[in-house]
Design an enzyme around this catalytic site. Structure first.
Site, PDB file in Angstrom:
ATOM      1  N   LYS A 178       0.882  -1.183   0.000  1.00  0.00           N
ATOM      2  CA  LYS A 178       0.000   0.000   0.000  1.00  0.00           C
ATOM      3  C   LYS A 178       0.911   1.222   0.000  1.00  0.00           C
ATOM      4  O   LYS A 178       1.455   1.607   1.024  1.00  0.00           O
ATOM      5  CB  LYS A 178      -0.875  -0.015   1.274  1.00  0.00           C
ATOM      6  CG  LYS A 178      -2.202   0.691   1.151  1.00  0.00           C
ATOM      7  CD  LYS A 178      -2.134   2.166   0.812  1.00  0.00           C
ATOM      8  CE  LYS A 178      -1.843   3.036   2.010  1.00  0.00           C
ATOM      9  NZ  LYS A 178      -1.647   4.461   1.617  1.00  0.00           N
ATOM     10  N   GLU A 253       9.464   1.102  11.034  1.00  0.00           N
ATOM     11  CA  GLU A 253      10.540   2.053  10.732  1.00  0.00           C
ATOM     12  C   GLU A 253       9.908   3.431  10.852  1.00  0.00           C
ATOM     13  O   GLU A 253       9.202   3.868   9.948  1.00  0.00           O
ATOM     14  CB  GLU A 253      11.060   1.837   9.300  1.00  0.00           C
ATOM     15  CG  GLU A 253      11.573   0.445   9.003  1.00  0.00           C
ATOM     16  CD  GLU A 253      12.999   0.228   9.509  1.00  0.00           C
ATOM     17  OE1 GLU A 253      13.549   1.098  10.215  1.00  0.00           O
ATOM     18  OE2 GLU A 253      13.545  -0.838   9.204  1.00  0.00           O
ATOM     19  N   CYS A 287      13.803  10.235   7.208  1.00  0.00           N
ATOM     20  CA  CYS A 287      13.689   9.756   8.594  1.00  0.00           C
ATOM     21  C   CYS A 287      15.021   9.843   9.317  1.00  0.00           C
ATOM     22  O   CYS A 287      15.081  10.131  10.498  1.00  0.00           O
ATOM     23  CB  CYS A 287      13.166   8.336   8.602  1.00  0.00           C
ATOM     24  SG  CYS A 287      14.117   7.276   7.518  1.00  0.00           S
ATOM     25  N   GLU A 384      10.377  15.710  15.684  1.00  0.00           N
ATOM     26  CA  GLU A 384      10.738  15.543  14.282  1.00  0.00           C
ATOM     27  C   GLU A 384       9.993  16.588  13.456  1.00  0.00           C
ATOM     28  O   GLU A 384       8.765  16.630  13.456  1.00  0.00           O
ATOM     29  CB  GLU A 384      10.348  14.140  13.813  1.00  0.00           C
ATOM     30  CG  GLU A 384      10.827  13.872  12.415  1.00  0.00           C
ATOM     31  CD  GLU A 384      10.484  12.475  11.941  1.00  0.00           C
ATOM     32  OE1 GLU A 384       9.339  12.039  12.150  1.00  0.00           O
ATOM     33  OE2 GLU A 384      11.370  11.827  11.360  1.00  0.00           O
TER      34      GLU A 384
HETATM   35  P1  NAD Z   1       2.295   8.493   7.722  1.00  0.00           P
HETATM   36  O1  NAD Z   1       2.491   7.637   8.904  1.00  0.00           O
HETATM   37  O2  NAD Z   1       1.216   9.503   7.750  1.00  0.00           O
HETATM   38  O3  NAD Z   1       2.012   7.623   6.415  1.00  0.00           O
HETATM   39  C1  NAD Z   1       2.809   6.528   6.049  1.00  0.00           C
HETATM   40  C2  NAD Z   1       1.946   5.483   5.365  1.00  0.00           C
HETATM   41  O4  NAD Z   1       0.965   5.032   6.286  1.00  0.00           O
HETATM   42  C3  NAD Z   1       1.193   5.995   4.134  1.00  0.00           C
HETATM   43  O5  NAD Z   1       1.147   4.972   3.155  1.00  0.00           O
HETATM   44  C4  NAD Z   1      -0.205   6.215   4.688  1.00  0.00           C
HETATM   45  O6  NAD Z   1      -1.215   6.103   3.714  1.00  0.00           O
HETATM   46  C5  NAD Z   1      -0.318   5.100   5.699  1.00  0.00           C
HETATM   47  N1  NAD Z   1      -1.316   5.340   6.742  1.00  0.00           N
HETATM   48  C6  NAD Z   1      -1.746   6.525   7.238  1.00  0.00           C
HETATM   49  N2  NAD Z   1      -2.724   6.325   8.152  1.00  0.00           N
HETATM   50  C7  NAD Z   1      -2.892   4.979   8.249  1.00  0.00           C
HETATM   51  C8  NAD Z   1      -3.735   4.139   9.030  1.00  0.00           C
HETATM   52  N3  NAD Z   1      -4.606   4.649   9.893  1.00  0.00           N
HETATM   53  N4  NAD Z   1      -3.621   2.809   8.893  1.00  0.00           N
HETATM   54  C9  NAD Z   1      -2.745   2.274   8.024  1.00  0.00           C
HETATM   55  N5  NAD Z   1      -1.930   3.018   7.238  1.00  0.00           N
HETATM   56  C10 NAD Z   1      -2.000   4.353   7.356  1.00  0.00           C
HETATM   57  O7  NAD Z   1       3.701   9.127   7.510  1.00  0.00           O
HETATM   58  P2  NAD Z   1       4.124  10.150   6.419  1.00  0.00           P
HETATM   59  O8  NAD Z   1       3.706  11.507   6.825  1.00  0.00           O
HETATM   60  O9  NAD Z   1       3.667   9.665   5.095  1.00  0.00           O
HETATM   61  O10 NAD Z   1       5.728   9.965   6.462  1.00  0.00           O
HETATM   62  C11 NAD Z   1       6.484  10.690   7.318  1.00  0.00           C
HETATM   63  C12 NAD Z   1       6.927   9.894   8.522  1.00  0.00           C
HETATM   64  O11 NAD Z   1       7.536   8.664   8.120  1.00  0.00           O
HETATM   65  C13 NAD Z   1       7.984  10.602   9.303  1.00  0.00           C
HETATM   66  O12 NAD Z   1       7.693  10.529  10.675  1.00  0.00           O
HETATM   67  C14 NAD Z   1       9.254   9.860   8.984  1.00  0.00           C
HETATM   68  O13 NAD Z   1      10.267   9.938   9.908  1.00  0.00           O
HETATM   69  C15 NAD Z   1       8.774   8.495   8.793  1.00  0.00           C
HETATM   70  N6  NAD Z   1       9.697   7.723   7.953  1.00  0.00           N
HETATM   71  C16 NAD Z   1      10.483   6.785   8.533  1.00  0.00           C
HETATM   72  C17 NAD Z   1      11.404   6.061   7.788  1.00  0.00           C
HETATM   73  C18 NAD Z   1      12.269   5.004   8.415  1.00  0.00           C
HETATM   74  O14 NAD Z   1      12.825   4.190   7.706  1.00  0.00           O
HETATM   75  N7  NAD Z   1      12.436   4.963   9.720  1.00  0.00           N
HETATM   76  C19 NAD Z   1      11.504   6.288   6.417  1.00  0.00           C
HETATM   77  C20 NAD Z   1      10.679   7.253   5.847  1.00  0.00           C
HETATM   78  C21 NAD Z   1       9.768   7.958   6.636  1.00  0.00           C
END
Ligand code: NAD
Length: 482
Positions: A178, A253, A287, A384
């Site tokens: 997804k 992650e 991240c 963050e």
């Molecule tokens: P997010 O958590 O909003 O979204 C990430 C994914 O989760 C998207 O595909 C989104 O559609 C899905 N999602 C959102 N709500 C959901 C739910 N209720 N149930 C299931 N899936 C859901 O994060 P973002 O804003 O897209 O990304 C930024 C964050 O991701 C930052 O905090 C960043 O640090 C983190 N990040 C971490 C890494 C790592 O490897 N540690 C890498 C990239 C990003």
């Protein structure tokens, strides 16, 4: 402009491109100018059901029966096809995520590299024989979990798909992916490439859609055997709770507030590019961004001044202009980042980069900003931001540096700049994080290097061989033969 050679209004399920069950779409936006790119499928629970069923069928069919060697060959072929399309993939990602073309290209090359690395590793994960009581032969088998769910964010779609889906397929799982609603074109392109490379039907299924619809349906699905999530702490915690209901293992992650520690004896000429680049790469939407720079007091003013000089030379503009920094992903992300800058209080903006004059007005640009003089407990130094903002904080002793470095909820990555070998070893142990870099930061992002967090940065490891253990289950077989 690169042609989109697949139909983004469709999901990829069971080897077929199918319209989402409810027939709905979402509009994908170009962050560089705010214009619509195209419509994408808005998958929902019905599509996730179909994708999980297709993955289960694949496990019972051709995909499940393939020897590791053949799985590896298919992954390697996918990698070759990704390399053939690097420029097209880079153009798609640049348009979708807003990242400068050269950074998008590096992500496409990394995706190919994941496929090569995991393709080569597929037949190199072996079980063990375990010496046991007289009359027994005991050995272990590494088996796939079954159907794995992969929920990825928008910031590095290709890299995260490579490390997560790549490792899962290597171990013989069937994957349901997804991608993020803000950027999912390269996830669909990856499916099209995998199809071309001969990946058996149902081994990979892609359902674009909203987090609260398709994402929630996937994380709570009773037919999933493992979930890999990359994203925010809040959503990660919900995913873990949803998976717990089905007693399903989870790799999380999540975010970070990663420090680089600069001691007075450091080679500053070498350190400076890393100090700045690790904060502004992908407009700080990384991240593992080094959003905190901790500097020993005697060189604090010099480091702040030299970082400021670099900040003032940075150019910000649309992805296609291929400058140092692109826009943020969305108007919402821009609002969050500028909201943080409003909290600056006693902090001081030392320098900001330049947004080029012809950057389109509809783009989500934020000038990279260097902030000095905030205390380690300030919100800018604790939370963050996920934008191009770095804070520089002074410290006096090694103990202070460790306390500040470990003084957040996160623990993803850390960099240490010192030429004192003993200090390097002490700090590498004392700092709480999944990766520590000595006199570098990121080591070029090698696919071989296990990656993951401590604390609120998450748990489990992806990348390297370690991911292959995570995407498999160990079975112990004890035969009594007298
Ligand atoms: P997010 O958590 O909003 O979204 C990430 C994914 O989760 C998207 O595909 C989104 O559609 C899905 N999602 C959102 N709500 C959901 C739910 N209720 N149930 C299931 N899936 C859901 O994060 P973002 O804003 O897209 O990304 C930024 C964050 O991701 C930052 O905090 C960043 O640090 C983190 N990040 C971490 C890494 C790592 O490897 N540690 C890498 C990239 C990003």
């Amino acid at each position: 402009m690169t042609e989109i050679w697949f139909d983004p209004t469709k999901c990829f399920i069971g080897g077929q491109w199918v319209a989402p069950a409810k027939g709905q779409t979402l509009t994908l936006e170009n962050p560089s100018d705010g214009t619509p790119i195209c419509e994408i499928a808005r998958g929902t629970a019905e599509d996730i059901d179909a994708a999980v069923a297709a993955a289960r069928t694949a496990l019972k069919g051709e995909w499940g029966k393939l020897p590791a060697l053949e799985r590896g060959r298919i992954l390697t072929r996918i990698g070759q096809k990704v390399l053939e399309r690097v420029d097209e993939l880079a153009a798609l990602e640049a348009r979708d995520v807003g990242k400068p073309l050269k950074q998008a290209r590096a992500d496409a090359v990394a995706l190919a590299r994941y496929m090569e690395f995991y393709g080569g590793a597929a037949d190199k994960i072996h079980g063990e024989t375990i010496p046991y009581l007289d009359g027994y032969t005991v050995y272990s088998l590494r088996e796939p979990h079954g159907v794995t769910g992969h929920i990825v964010p928008w910031n590095y779609p290709m890299q995260i798909i490579g490390r997560s889906v790549g490792a899962a397929l290597t171990m013989g799982n069937a994957a349901v992916l997804k991608p993020a609603e803000e950027a999912c074109l390269t996830a669909l392109a990856f499916a099209a490439i995998a199809e071309e490379a001969g990946l058996p039907k149902g081994a990979l299924n892609v359902v674009p859609g909203l987090g609260e619809e398709a994402g929630a349906a996937l994380s709570g699905h009773a037919g999933i055997n493992h979930i890999s999530f990359t994203g925010s702490v809040g959503v990660g915690s919900m995913i873990q709770a949803a998976a717990a209901k089905n007693v399903v293992p989870v790799t999380l992650e999540l975010g970070g507030k990663s420090p680089q520690l600069v001691f007075a004896d450091a080679d500053l000429d070498k350190a400076l590019p890393f100090l700045v680049n690790a904060g502004i790469q992908n407009a700080g939407q990384t991240c593992s961004a080094a959003s905190r720079i901790l500097v020993q007091r005697e060189i604090y003013d010099e480091v702040v001044a030299r970082m400021a000089e670099r900040y003032r030379a940075l150019k910000v503009g649309p992805a296609v202009a291929d400058l140092d920094v692109g826009p943020l992903i969305s108007a919402r992300q821009k609002e969050i980042v500028t909201g943080f800058l409003d909290l600056i209080g006693d902090g001081r903006i030392v320098a900001q980069a330049e947004i080029v004059g012809d950057a389109p007005a509809g783009g989500h640009y934020v000038a990279p900003t260097l902030v000095a003089d905030v205390t380690p407990d300030h919100r800018l130094a604790q939370e963050e931001i996920f934008g191009p903002v770095q804070v520089v904080i002074p410290f006096d002793t090694e103990e202070d540096a460790i306390a500040i470095a470990n003084g957040t909820d996160f623990g993803l990555v850390a960099g240490i700049w010192t030429n004192d070998g003993g200090r390097q070893m002490r700090l590498a142990r004392a700092i709480s994080s999944g990766q520590v870099f000595i006199n570098n930061y990121g080591a070029g992002g090698g696919v071989e290097l296990p990656f993951g967090g401590t604390g609120k940065s998450g748990h489990g490891r992806e990348k390297g061989f370690e991911a292959l253990y995570g995407f498999s289950v160990l079975k112990t077989v004890a035969a009594h033969h007298g």
